[in-house]
Design a protein around this motif. Structure first.
Motif, PDB file in Angstrom:
ATOM      1  N   PRO A 238       0.827  -1.214   0.000  1.00  0.00           N
ATOM      2  CA  PRO A 238       0.000   0.000   0.000  1.00  0.00           C
ATOM      3  C   PRO A 238       0.857   1.259   0.000  1.00  0.00           C
ATOM      4  O   PRO A 238       2.007   1.254   0.464  1.00  0.00           O
ATOM      5  CB  PRO A 238      -0.804  -0.128   1.298  1.00  0.00           C
ATOM      6  N   LEU A 239       0.302   2.325  -0.514  1.00  0.00           N
ATOM      7  CA  LEU A 239       0.995   3.606  -0.513  1.00  0.00           C
ATOM      8  C   LEU A 239       1.340   4.016   0.916  1.00  0.00           C
ATOM      9  O   LEU A 239       0.540   3.801   1.835  1.00  0.00           O
ATOM     10  CB  LEU A 239       0.101   4.667  -1.156  1.00  0.00           C
ATOM     11  N   PHE A 240       2.527   4.532   1.093  1.00  0.00           N
ATOM     12  CA  PHE A 240       3.075   4.997   2.377  1.00  0.00           C
ATOM     13  C   PHE A 240       3.577   3.863   3.272  1.00  0.00           C
ATOM     14  O   PHE A 240       3.987   4.117   4.398  1.00  0.00           O
ATOM     15  CB  PHE A 240       2.072   5.870   3.160  1.00  0.00           C
ATOM     16  N   THR A 252       4.069   5.939   6.808  1.00  0.00           N
ATOM     17  CA  THR A 252       4.245   7.366   7.040  1.00  0.00           C
ATOM     18  C   THR A 252       2.869   7.995   7.071  1.00  0.00           C
ATOM     19  O   THR A 252       2.109   7.900   6.103  1.00  0.00           O
ATOM     20  CB  THR A 252       5.088   8.011   5.938  1.00  0.00           C
ATOM     21  N   ARG A 253       2.537   8.606   8.202  1.00  0.00           N
ATOM     22  CA  ARG A 253       1.213   9.214   8.369  1.00  0.00           C
ATOM     23  C   ARG A 253       1.391  10.673   8.744  1.00  0.00           C
ATOM     24  O   ARG A 253       1.848  11.003   9.818  1.00  0.00           O
ATOM     25  CB  ARG A 253       0.418   8.458   9.447  1.00  0.00           C
ATOM     26  N   PHE A 254       1.068  11.537   7.790  1.00  0.00           N
ATOM     27  CA  PHE A 254       1.195  12.976   7.974  1.00  0.00           C
ATOM     28  C   PHE A 254       2.574  13.352   8.505  1.00  0.00           C
ATOM     29  O   PHE A 254       2.737  14.064   9.485  1.00  0.00           O
ATOM     30  CB  PHE A 254       0.073  13.505   8.868  1.00  0.00           C
ATOM     31  N   GLY A 255       3.579  12.816   7.807  1.00  0.00           N
ATOM     32  CA  GLY A 255       4.954  13.202   8.054  1.00  0.00           C
ATOM     33  C   GLY A 255       5.656  12.454   9.155  1.00  0.00           C
ATOM     34  O   GLY A 255       6.834  12.725   9.423  1.00  0.00           O
ATOM     35  N   ARG A 256       5.006  11.514   9.809  1.00  0.00           N
ATOM     36  CA  ARG A 256       5.634  10.765  10.899  1.00  0.00           C
ATOM     37  C   ARG A 256       5.604   9.271  10.591  1.00  0.00           C
ATOM     38  O   ARG A 256       4.584   8.734  10.170  1.00  0.00           O
ATOM     39  CB  ARG A 256       4.918  11.026  12.226  1.00  0.00           C
ATOM     40  N   ALA A 257       6.726   8.616  10.820  1.00  0.00           N
ATOM     41  CA  ALA A 257       6.814   7.169  10.607  1.00  0.00           C
ATOM     42  C   ALA A 257       6.342   6.448  11.862  1.00  0.00           C
ATOM     43  O   ALA A 257       6.678   6.830  12.990  1.00  0.00           O
ATOM     44  CB  ALA A 257       8.241   6.768  10.282  1.00  0.00           C
ATOM     45  N   GLU A 258       5.568   5.378  11.666  1.00  0.00           N
ATOM     46  CA  GLU A 258       5.068   4.594  12.791  1.00  0.00           C
ATOM     47  C   GLU A 258       4.871   3.151  12.339  1.00  0.00           C
ATOM     48  O   GLU A 258       4.613   2.892  11.157  1.00  0.00           O
ATOM     49  CB  GLU A 258       3.763   5.178  13.328  1.00  0.00           C
ATOM     50  N   LEU A 259       5.033   2.231  13.277  1.00  0.00           N
ATOM     51  CA  LEU A 259       4.748   0.841  12.961  1.00  0.00           C
ATOM     52  C   LEU A 259       3.289   0.686  12.547  1.00  0.00           C
ATOM     53  O   LEU A 259       2.402   1.328  13.114  1.00  0.00           O
ATOM     54  CB  LEU A 259       5.048  -0.043  14.174  1.00  0.00           C
TER      55      LEU A 259
END
Length: 427
Positions: A238-240, A252-259
């Protein structure tokens, strides 16, 4: 009703201004060729209001006729809009504020009992309120593509619960679409009877954890599951989504990387990806009619509901709408929002791809302009239903129809699967 409309106009404008409360260079930049610069969207919603409320209903002399072509969504493709002589951020804010003041004057004077269909029931105000909310969701997609942190607020959501499996929906006729919702778009009309064969549909949307099993099984590399056009895109996830050297998956969600949270509905997948997953799982995507029946039909009452749970407006305990948080809620978070058949999270969280192409209903009539729906009918677009976490309650209902190209992934889209009932189950 006028007070309610005025409050909704205020709320949607506050939302638009919050998404464009950023440095000018971020507003005028094109973050993706798929999207307009944010400042274009901001001025466009004001120009749309001027055209429909001030000119068509209010009979007011055009304020800025020289900018009409700049903000006509059909004149210039998104990828080319940065070359237009757009209003700058400060000028755009001043322009839409001037339009809005005059819109409130028209609202104060208009007669909602006027037979003019733009005035009757306040339709034109519902048109511009929904239109602006839809552009606000587009702005959120642009902000996600920008990968700039700190621009989008987050919030808390209810916990999910373990829930899986399918729901059986008996065959038979139901009423699809609407004749009674005063703010429904032309493509939702008219109400008509559709006879649907019995089917099974997933109780909740496909989760990240479910989808990851498809990824890890080599689903993206196996052409058996893919529409040929989708397979040629060469997608990998999936994208991101990205995978680190240790094998963990991140987004990547609104500029922040998270598991990647395994219990959230998967989003930012194209129709091709949704269709491939469904085939891999031994299922298929639901048709648009199946989706609406599972969502809205009340077999005991013999009529459709406005929302899966009934007529009650969307509330925090029923659904995840209106950007309460910048993400989908975990699966199983809204048991009280289930449909009459027991299907959950059909409104909010993620737009859901269906197998259907975007077509007119029998008896369709374009209103108030062909370019809202009619020019998009045909085999090129796939229908999405349900609304995402980024959609506002004012612009979502069980009959609402969204559509996009099957390769699009920047939208907040996910899916659930369906399958045919066996002859024995259908009896």
């Amino acid at each position: 009703m006028k007070e309610q409309i005025a409050a909704q106009l205020l709320a949607v404008r506050d939302r638009s201004l919050s998404y464009t409360d950023a440095d000018d260079h971020l507003l005028v930049r094109q973050h993706s060729p798929l999207m307009s610069p944010l400042v274009w969207d901001l001025a466009h919603v004001g120009n749309y209001e001027e055209l429909w409320v001030l000119r068509e209903v209010g009979g007011i002399t055009p304020l800025r006729p020289e900018i009409d072509d700049i903000y006509d969504a059909f004149k210039t493709p998104r990828r080319d809009r940065p070359s237009l002589p757009m209003l700058g951020p400060a000028e755009a804010r001043k322009y839409i504020e001037g339009v809005r003041g005059r819109v409130l004057d028209v609202l104060d004077k208009v007669d909602f009992d006027d037979p003019n269909p733009l005035k009757s029931g306040g339709f034109v105000f519902g048109l511009v309120i929904q239109h602006e909310h839809q552009h606000d969701e587009t702005m959120l997609a642009t902000l996600q593509l920008s990968r700039e942190p700190g621009l989008v607020s987050d919030g808390d959501l209810p916990a999910g619960r373990p829930v899986a499996g399918e729901v059986f929906v008996p065959g038979g006729p139901f009423t699809m679409g609407t004749d009674v919702n005063p703010w429904a778009y032309d493509n939702e009309r008219p109400a008509h009877t559709v006879d649907v064969a019995a089917f099974w549909i997933d109780r909740v949307p496909v989760s990240n954890g479910d989808y990851l099993a498809f990824v890890e099984d080599g689903g993206y590399r196996d052409p058996r599951w893919w529409h040929p056009e989708g397979f040629r895109l060469g997608l990998q996830a999936p994208l991101f989504w990205t995978r680190d050297d240790g094998g963990s998956w991140w987004r990547t969600r609104f500029g922040r990387a998270e598991l990647i949270p395994p219990n959230e509905p998967v989003q930012h997948v194209s129709w091709y990806e949704a269709d491939a997953y469904a085939r891999w799982a031994g299922k298929r995507l639901p048709t648009e009619a199946e989706w609406e029946k599972a969502c809205a039909w009340d077999p005991a009452a013999g009529h459709a509901r406005r929302y899966p749970w009934g007529e009650e407006p969307p509330a925090p305990g029923l659904t995840n709408l209106g950007h309460r948080a910048a993400r989908p809620a975990p699966v199983g978070a809204y048991p009280a929002g289930a449909s009459a058949y027991g299907v959950e999270q059909m409104i909010g969280d993620v737009w859901e791809w269906t197998s259907s192409t975007f077509q007119p209903y029998p008896g369709f009539r374009a209103f108030p302009y062909r370019e809202y729906s009619e020019v998009f009918f045909g085999p090129d677009y796939r229908v999405l239903r349900g609304g995402s976490w980024a959609a506002d309650p004012a612009a979502v209902r069980a009959t609402f129809r969204n559509w996009d190209y099957p390769q699009r992934r920047q939208i907040f889209a996910g899916f659930r699967c369906a399958r045919d009932a066996s002859p024995g189950e259908a009896r």
